[in-house]
Design a protein around this motif. Structure first.
Motif, PDB file in Angstrom:
ATOM      1  N   SER A   1      -2.808   2.999  -8.747  1.00 26.52           N
ATOM      2  CA  SER A   1      -2.312   4.374  -8.668  1.00 26.52           C
ATOM      3  C   SER A   1      -1.799   4.852 -10.020  1.00 26.52           C
ATOM      4  N   LEU A   2      -1.358   3.936 -10.852  1.00 26.83           N
ATOM      5  CA  LEU A   2      -0.844   4.317 -12.176  1.00 26.83           C
ATOM      6  C   LEU A   2      -1.911   4.194 -13.263  1.00 26.83           C
TER       7      LEU A   2
ATOM      8  N   ALA B   1       6.350   5.286  -8.790  1.00 24.10           N
ATOM      9  CA  ALA B   1       5.447   6.327  -9.301  1.00 24.10           C
ATOM     10  C   ALA B   1       6.036   7.064 -10.497  1.00 24.10           C
TER      11      ALA B   1
ATOM     12  N   PRO C   1      -2.240  -2.142  -5.531  1.00 22.94           N
ATOM     13  CA  PRO C   1      -2.277  -0.705  -5.220  1.00 22.94           C
ATOM     14  C   PRO C   1      -1.440   0.128  -6.190  1.00 22.94           C
ATOM     15  N   LEU C   2      -0.284  -0.383  -6.577  1.00 23.04           N
ATOM     16  CA  LEU C   2       0.555   0.343  -7.536  1.00 23.04           C
ATOM     17  C   LEU C   2      -0.160   0.470  -8.870  1.00 23.04           C
TER      18      LEU C   2
ATOM     19  N   GLN D   1       0.812  -1.226   0.000  1.00 19.80           N
ATOM     20  CA  GLN D   1       0.000   0.000   0.000  1.00 19.80           C
ATOM     21  C   GLN D   1       0.842   1.271   0.000  1.00 19.80           C
ATOM     22  N   SER D   2       1.904   1.293   0.837  1.00 20.85           N
ATOM     23  CA  SER D   2       2.573   2.566   1.097  1.00 20.85           C
ATOM     24  C   SER D   2       4.013   2.642   0.608  1.00 20.85           C
TER      25      SER D   2
ATOM     26  N   PRO E   1       4.090   1.831  -4.147  1.00 25.68           N
ATOM     27  CA  PRO E   1       3.587   2.837  -5.110  1.00 25.68           C
ATOM     28  C   PRO E   1       4.493   4.058  -5.278  1.00 25.68           C
ATOM     29  N   PRO E   2       4.990   4.683  -4.201  1.00 27.03           N
ATOM     30  CA  PRO E   2       5.870   5.848  -4.446  1.00 27.03           C
ATOM     31  C   PRO E   2       7.184   5.488  -5.141  1.00 27.03           C
TER      32      PRO E   2
END
Ligand SMILES: *[C@@H]1O[C@H](CO)[C@@H](O)[C@H](O)[C@H]1NC(C)=O
Ligand SMILES: *[C@@H]1O[C@H](CO)[C@@H](O)[C@H](O)[C@H]1NC(C)=O
Ligand SMILES: *[C@@H]1O[C@H](CO)[C@@H](O)[C@H](O)[C@H]1NC(C)=O
Ligand SMILES: *[C@@H]1O[C@H](CO)[C@@H](O)[C@H](O)[C@H]1NC(C)=O
Length: 192
Positions: free
Chosen positions: A90-91, A58, A86-87, A50-51, A54-55
């Motif tokens: 997010s993309l 990104a 989640p990644l 989750q955390s 992804p960043p």
């Protein structure tokens, strides 16, 4: 007789067809799982998916996420699929999960998918694979882990045990092995 011996010697010597693409390739395993075969990700694995992940990805110009095919019956690749979700969300990417793992899987599937994608795009590619199936994946796409003091087998164990490891492959460079370096990774102060 001599001829067949020669042929089999040649077959042994000739490397698997290397996947030669210009796109930067990242490879990670599924995030941490609970013990005792319980399904899903552990709380730490969930946090990573989750955390942490992804960043990291990104701004790496990912155009394709390949995840091994989740199988609800056997449980194969469900953690990898959950790790990537989640990644991918997010993309705005939908993971490609058409390549399976295990004895019945097509060894050429991932390599073919990479080559096909590379024909049309220069964007980077992320593979999220089941930690237990990592050896097969690396063999199938002919990726050698960086040389260390350990022999290959130990390196591969290492990769499967540590969910924070990222392999990075560029056409012009050898494989780089690095850590996600999230807050849950690395060395805890006072422990060494
Ligand atoms: C990689 O890109 C170069 C030009 O930038 C091109 O000449 C070469 O054919 C490409 N290689 C592959 C495997 O696509
Ligand atoms: C795999 O992940 C996607 C989201 O990326 C989700 O929609 C799908 O339900 C998951 N598949 C399984 C079998 O869990
Ligand atoms: C590559 O792009 C062309 C034109 O956009 C398309 O016709 C072709 O189907 C694509 N090939 C693949 C392998 O995606
Ligand atoms: C993680 O940290 C190590 C040094 O501790 C560094 O060499 C490596 O580049 C870092 N990895 C990433 C993905 O930033």
């Amino acid at each position: 007789m001599l001829f067949t011996t020669l042929l089999s010697a040649l077959a042994l010597l000739s490397p698997a067809l290397a996947v030669s693409i210009n796109n930067t390739l990242y490879i990670i395993t599924n995030s941490e799982r609970p013990s005792l075969g319980r399904p899903g990700l552990s709380p730490v694995g969930w946090l990573r998916a989750q955390s942490c992940i992804p960043p990291i990805f990104a701004n790496l110009n990912l155009g394709l996420i390949l995840v091994c095919k989740p199988n609800i019956k056997t449980g194969a690749c469900l953690p990898a699929n959950a790790t990537a979700a989640p990644l991918a969300a997010s993309l705005g990417l939908v993971p490609d999960t058409h390549c399976g793992t295990g004895d019945n899987a097509n060894d050429d599937c991932v390599g073919d998918a990479l080559k096909k994608y590379a024909k049309n795009s220069t964007q980077s590619i992320l593979i999220v694979w089941d930690a237990n199936e990592m050896d097969d994946l690396l063999e199938n796409i002919d990726i050698e882990l960086p040389d260390g003091d350990d022999d290959d087998d130990e390196d591969e164990d290492d990769l499967a045990v540590h969910a924070d490891i990222v392999l990075i492959k560029n056409l012009k460079q050898k494989v780089i092995e690095t850590s996600m370096n999230c807050s849950i990774d690395g060395q805890a102060p006072g422990s060494f």
